[in-house]
Design a protein around this motif. Structure first.
Motif, PDB file in Angstrom:
ATOM      1  N   THR A  11      27.601  95.785 -20.767  1.00 41.67           N
ATOM      2  CA  THR A  11      27.382  94.577 -20.137  1.00 41.67           C
ATOM      3  C   THR A  11      26.369  93.929 -21.085  1.00 41.67           C
ATOM      4  O   THR A  11      25.744  94.551 -22.266  1.00 41.67           O
ATOM      5  N   ALA A  24      33.645  96.624 -21.774  1.00 43.97           N
ATOM      6  CA  ALA A  24      33.112  96.646 -20.479  1.00 43.97           C
ATOM      7  C   ALA A  24      31.438  96.872 -20.306  1.00 43.97           C
ATOM      8  O   ALA A  24      30.943  96.711 -19.409  1.00 43.97           O
ATOM      9  N   SER A  56      30.098  91.469 -18.670  1.00 44.34           N
ATOM     10  CA  SER A  56      30.537  92.464 -19.763  1.00 44.34           C
ATOM     11  C   SER A  56      30.717  91.649 -20.959  1.00 44.34           C
ATOM     12  O   SER A  56      30.661  90.152 -20.979  1.00 44.34           O
ATOM     13  N   HIS A  66      33.556  91.377 -22.473  1.00 39.42           N
ATOM     14  CA  HIS A  66      34.583  90.673 -22.297  1.00 39.42           C
ATOM     15  C   HIS A  66      34.542  89.302 -21.606  1.00 39.42           C
ATOM     16  O   HIS A  66      35.100  88.315 -22.007  1.00 39.42           O
TER      17      HIS A  66
END
Length: 253
Positions: free
Chosen positions: A182, A180, A135, A137
């Motif tokens: 990708t 979230a 992700s 993140h």
């Protein structure tokens, strides 16, 4: 005649660098196919009013000759006597001093191509990668934890693309992508790469032209390492090479 027992045969080079080296040594390139070229060195023999040509044959193993990044392998080297208007006669006897000069010229070419340090000798082999399932993140965390701004995206060892801190900022957060989301949504797929057998000088030329500071090192699709200007700077003798590349990278697009 074919000049036997020369170590230049089998050497590999990017077209741009091979052109640079052969021009310095006095060769002229002739292209007669999209994938083949010859490099000719003219020798004038005043004693018998004849011209001889040392001809080095090359073949592209990657890319076409329209591209300076095409990869060429050196094949056989010939010496022939010019016969107007029929071209080169490879069956004519060659004076010993002409043959000796040709061998010396091939030795110079071999030395120029072999002495240059190769990318595989200085590239970084320990690097952080990502997968398409990571992700935004995950990527941001990896960049923060490892103090990097460039991560190759792979499937196994096959390079699929790269993601940079710029990709993360512009295609990710600036477009309000969820953390979230990708990597597949934001990675750069059109990536300039380099072969491990290319020279450091060629890598620096590519970086200067493309205005980038790092190159994935790839062979048959597999990511082997990453070469950066920082890698070059740590090796003695490349200060000027790195400085010239940095000067070009700093120019506005």
């Amino acid at each position: 005649m074919i000049i036997e027992d020369v170590e230049v045969k089998g050497l590999v080079s990017e077209l741009a660098y091979l052109d640079e080296v052969t021009t310095k040594l006095g060769f002229v390139r002739w292209q007669w196919e999209y994938t083949r070229a010859t490099y000719d060195f003219k020798i004038e023999e005043k004693a018998d009013n004849a011209d001889y040509y040392l001809r080095v044959n090359t073949r592209s193993t990657q890319g076409r000759l329209e591209s300076p990044y095409a990869i060429l392998i050196i094949e056989d080297a010939y010496i022939g006597k010019a016969t107007f208007p029929h071209g080169l006669d490879y069956d004519s006897p060659i004076p010993e001093h002409i043959l000796k000069l040709c061998r010396h010229k091939l030795f110079e070419l071999q030395r120029e191509l072999s002495d240059a340090k190769l990318v595989k000798e200085i590239m970084t082999k320990d690097f952080i990668t990502a997968t398409l399932q990571d992700s935004l993140h995950d990527i941001a965390t990896k960049m923060k934890d490892h103090n990097i701004g460039f991560i190759p995206v792979v499937e196994g060892r096959i390079l699929l693309g790269v993601i940079t801190d710029r990709d993360l900022a512009i295609r990710g957060y600036a477009e309000h992508q969820d953390e979230a989301v990708t990597v597949e949504k934001v990675l750069s797929k059109d990536v300039r790469t380099i072969l491990p057998t290319e020279t450091v000088e060629v890598a620096a030329q590519i970086m200067a032209k493309e205005q980038i500071r790092r190159l994935p090192v790839v062979l048959n699709g597999e990511l082997l390492g990453i070469v950066t200007l920082g890698d070059m700077a740590t090796h003695k003798g490349y200060e000027i090479t790195v400085g010239e590349a940095l000067a070009q990278i700093s120019l506005p697009l």
